[in-house]
Design an enzyme around this catalytic site. Structure first.
Site, PDB file in Angstrom:
ATOM      1  N   ASN A 166     -45.495 -32.699 -15.770  1.00  0.00           N
ATOM      2  CA  ASN A 166     -46.541 -33.659 -15.407  1.00  0.00           C
ATOM      3  C   ASN A 166     -45.823 -34.858 -14.809  1.00  0.00           C
ATOM      4  O   ASN A 166     -45.242 -35.660 -15.533  1.00  0.00           O
ATOM      5  CB  ASN A 166     -47.331 -34.060 -16.662  1.00  0.00           C
ATOM      6  CG  ASN A 166     -48.308 -35.184 -16.372  1.00  0.00           C
ATOM      7  OD1 ASN A 166     -48.612 -35.480 -15.223  1.00  0.00           O
ATOM      8  ND2 ASN A 166     -48.797 -35.834 -17.431  1.00  0.00           N
ATOM      9  N   LYS A 180     -46.975 -37.407 -13.335  1.00  0.00           N
ATOM     10  CA  LYS A 180     -47.720 -38.677 -13.441  1.00  0.00           C
ATOM     11  C   LYS A 180     -47.669 -39.421 -12.091  1.00  0.00           C
ATOM     12  O   LYS A 180     -47.753 -38.781 -11.052  1.00  0.00           O
ATOM     13  CB  LYS A 180     -47.176 -39.515 -14.596  1.00  0.00           C
ATOM     14  CG  LYS A 180     -47.052 -38.713 -15.892  1.00  0.00           C
ATOM     15  CD  LYS A 180     -46.835 -39.574 -17.093  1.00  0.00           C
ATOM     16  CE  LYS A 180     -46.587 -38.679 -18.306  1.00  0.00           C
ATOM     17  NZ  LYS A 180     -46.643 -39.403 -19.556  1.00  0.00           N
ATOM     18  N   HIS A 221     -55.819 -35.560 -19.758  1.00  0.00           N
ATOM     19  CA  HIS A 221     -54.586 -36.124 -20.311  1.00  0.00           C
ATOM     20  C   HIS A 221     -54.925 -37.421 -21.054  1.00  0.00           C
ATOM     21  O   HIS A 221     -55.835 -38.162 -20.655  1.00  0.00           O
ATOM     22  CB  HIS A 221     -53.591 -36.397 -19.175  1.00  0.00           C
ATOM     23  CG  HIS A 221     -52.230 -36.755 -19.679  1.00  0.00           C
ATOM     24  ND1 HIS A 221     -51.902 -38.030 -20.068  1.00  0.00           N
ATOM     25  CD2 HIS A 221     -51.122 -35.991 -19.879  1.00  0.00           C
ATOM     26  CE1 HIS A 221     -50.639 -38.038 -20.489  1.00  0.00           C
ATOM     27  NE2 HIS A 221     -50.145 -36.820 -20.384  1.00  0.00           N
ATOM     28  N   GLU A 246     -53.614 -40.233 -21.054  1.00  0.00           N
ATOM     29  CA  GLU A 246     -53.579 -41.452 -20.227  1.00  0.00           C
ATOM     30  C   GLU A 246     -54.880 -41.617 -19.461  1.00  0.00           C
ATOM     31  O   GLU A 246     -55.342 -42.730 -19.222  1.00  0.00           O
ATOM     32  CB  GLU A 246     -52.361 -41.408 -19.291  1.00  0.00           C
ATOM     33  CG  GLU A 246     -51.074 -41.648 -20.079  1.00  0.00           C
ATOM     34  CD  GLU A 246     -49.845 -40.993 -19.509  1.00  0.00           C
ATOM     35  OE1 GLU A 246     -49.851 -40.587 -18.334  1.00  0.00           O
ATOM     36  OE2 GLU A 246     -48.852 -40.884 -20.262  1.00  0.00           O
ATOM     37  N   GLU A 279     -51.042 -32.575 -27.220  1.00  0.00           N
ATOM     38  CA  GLU A 279     -50.175 -33.717 -26.965  1.00  0.00           C
ATOM     39  C   GLU A 279     -50.533 -34.852 -27.922  1.00  0.00           C
ATOM     40  O   GLU A 279     -51.466 -35.626 -27.660  1.00  0.00           O
ATOM     41  CB  GLU A 279     -50.345 -34.198 -25.526  1.00  0.00           C
ATOM     42  CG  GLU A 279     -49.948 -33.162 -24.493  1.00  0.00           C
ATOM     43  CD  GLU A 279     -49.448 -33.815 -23.227  1.00  0.00           C
ATOM     44  OE1 GLU A 279     -48.362 -33.453 -22.778  1.00  0.00           O
ATOM     45  OE2 GLU A 279     -50.124 -34.714 -22.706  1.00  0.00           O
ATOM     46  N   GLY A 296     -44.073 -40.041 -24.137  1.00  0.00           N
ATOM     47  CA  GLY A 296     -43.275 -41.094 -23.502  1.00  0.00           C
ATOM     48  C   GLY A 296     -42.634 -42.048 -24.493  1.00  0.00           C
ATOM     49  O   GLY A 296     -42.135 -43.104 -24.113  1.00  0.00           O
ATOM     50  N   SER A 337     -42.528 -35.873 -25.462  1.00  0.00           N
ATOM     51  CA  SER A 337     -41.071 -36.077 -25.533  1.00  0.00           C
ATOM     52  C   SER A 337     -40.303 -34.773 -25.734  1.00  0.00           C
ATOM     53  O   SER A 337     -39.290 -34.737 -26.427  1.00  0.00           O
ATOM     54  CB  SER A 337     -40.724 -37.100 -26.626  1.00  0.00           C
ATOM     55  OG  SER A 337     -41.347 -38.344 -26.339  1.00  0.00           O
TER      56      SER A 337
HETATM   57  C1  PEP Z   1     -47.034 -36.029 -20.891  1.00  0.00           C
HETATM   58  O1  PEP Z   1     -47.334 -37.100 -20.394  1.00  0.00           O
HETATM   59  O2  PEP Z   1     -47.784 -35.051 -20.708  1.00  0.00           O
HETATM   60  C2  PEP Z   1     -45.819 -35.971 -21.676  1.00  0.00           C
HETATM   61  C3  PEP Z   1     -45.683 -35.002 -22.548  1.00  0.00           C
HETATM   62  O3  PEP Z   1     -44.878 -36.949 -21.464  1.00  0.00           O
HETATM   63  P1  PEP Z   1     -43.399 -37.054 -22.115  1.00  0.00           P
HETATM   64  O4  PEP Z   1     -42.793 -35.680 -22.034  1.00  0.00           O
HETATM   65  O5  PEP Z   1     -42.688 -38.045 -21.281  1.00  0.00           O
HETATM   66  O6  PEP Z   1     -43.604 -37.475 -23.530  1.00  0.00           O
END
Ligand code: PEP
Length: 253
Positions: free
Chosen positions: A9, A11, A95, A97, A167, A173, A213
């Site tokens: 992803n 972003k 997502h 966000e 998630e 993040g 992460s």
């Molecule tokens: C994401 O935004 O879908 C995500 C998992 O980000 P990160 O791997 O940076 O935690």
């Protein structure tokens, strides 16, 4: 046997002019991983460049959102038909966000997911709890609600084009990863909830990704869990070597 699926992803991080280099870098870094479905979900404006760069590689391209209407007066939105026309095959829906910053609700997740699946895109539908919800003992309630509303009227047949991404918002993040046991517990809940919605046999076929992460160093132990069928990767998807390392961990599972 569910084929592992590792999706990046990107972003709002990669410009169109930078897209080909990242896709080609990933393709070069990935060594012989036939058992892993590899996806780069990019900003919509990067999709054409990503599709061109991915031609002849095992990488599929997706977007990060889509609207549920096919066309019309929806300034700033992107339709499923536009994504397909540009060569996308996947789209991330709901997502955290988008839920947090752009007013996405379980109801709009449902509209977008159904539109994506009906159009023939694979919908990667995200669910996950905030730290406050987890600490308040509301984890199960939140996940079940997000699934029951987000997947309303999604049929067993539709599930061929459905991937769920678990998630935990507190792990995105932040560098803080759910432990493999914590993640497996929620993945099992997601599969049990899917079984109620579309039947146990179909639920067994749906891939459930972990996101939050994930890195080359922690991917193997997460992916070893029974119900963890892949990863949705943010930060580590922006470095070809790291993304390829996660793909290699998925291949060896
Ligand atoms: C994401 O935004 O879908 C995500 C998992 O980000 P990160 O791997 O940076 O935690």
């Amino acid at each position: 046997m569910r084929k592992k699926i590792i999706a990046g992803n990107w972003k709002m991080n990669v410009k169109p002019s930078e897209t080909a280099a990242l896709v080609k870098g990933i393709a070069e870094a990935v060594k012989d991983c036939p058992d892993v479905e590899i996806v780069c979900c990019t900003p919509a404006i990067d999709v054409p460049a990503a599709v061109a760069a991915a031609a002849g590689t095992p990488i599929g391209v997706g977007a990060e959102n889509c609207h549920w209407k096919e066309s019309g007066a929806y300034t700033g939105e992107i339709s499923t038909g536009m994504l397909l026309d540009a060569g996308a095959k996947y789209v991330i829906i709901g997502h955290s966000e988008r839920r947090q910053y752009f007013g996405e609700t379980d109801e709009t997740v449902n509209l977008r997911a159904r539109a994506a699946i009906a159009a023939g895109l694979t919908a990667i539908v995200c669910v996950g709890e905030t730290l406050e919800e987890r600490d308040a003992g509301k984890l199960n309630e939140v996940i079940v609600r997000q699934m029951e509303i987000g997947l309303k009227d999604v049929s067993a047949a539709d599930c061929a084009k459905l991937v769920i991404a678990y998630e935990p918002v507190w792990a995105i993040g932040t560098g803080r990863t759910a432990t493999p046991d914590q993640a497996q517990e929620v993945h099992a809940l997601i599969r049990a909830t899917l079984a109620k919605l579309v039947g146990a046999d179909t639920a067994e076929t749906v891939r459930i990704q972990y996101g939050g992460s994930m890195k080359p160093g922690n991917a193997a132990e997460l992916l070893a869990k029974k119900d963890i069928d892949g990863g949705l990767i943010g930060g580590a998807a922006l470095k070809a070597a790291d993304f390829a390392g996660i793909i290699a961990a998925a291949q060896s599972k």
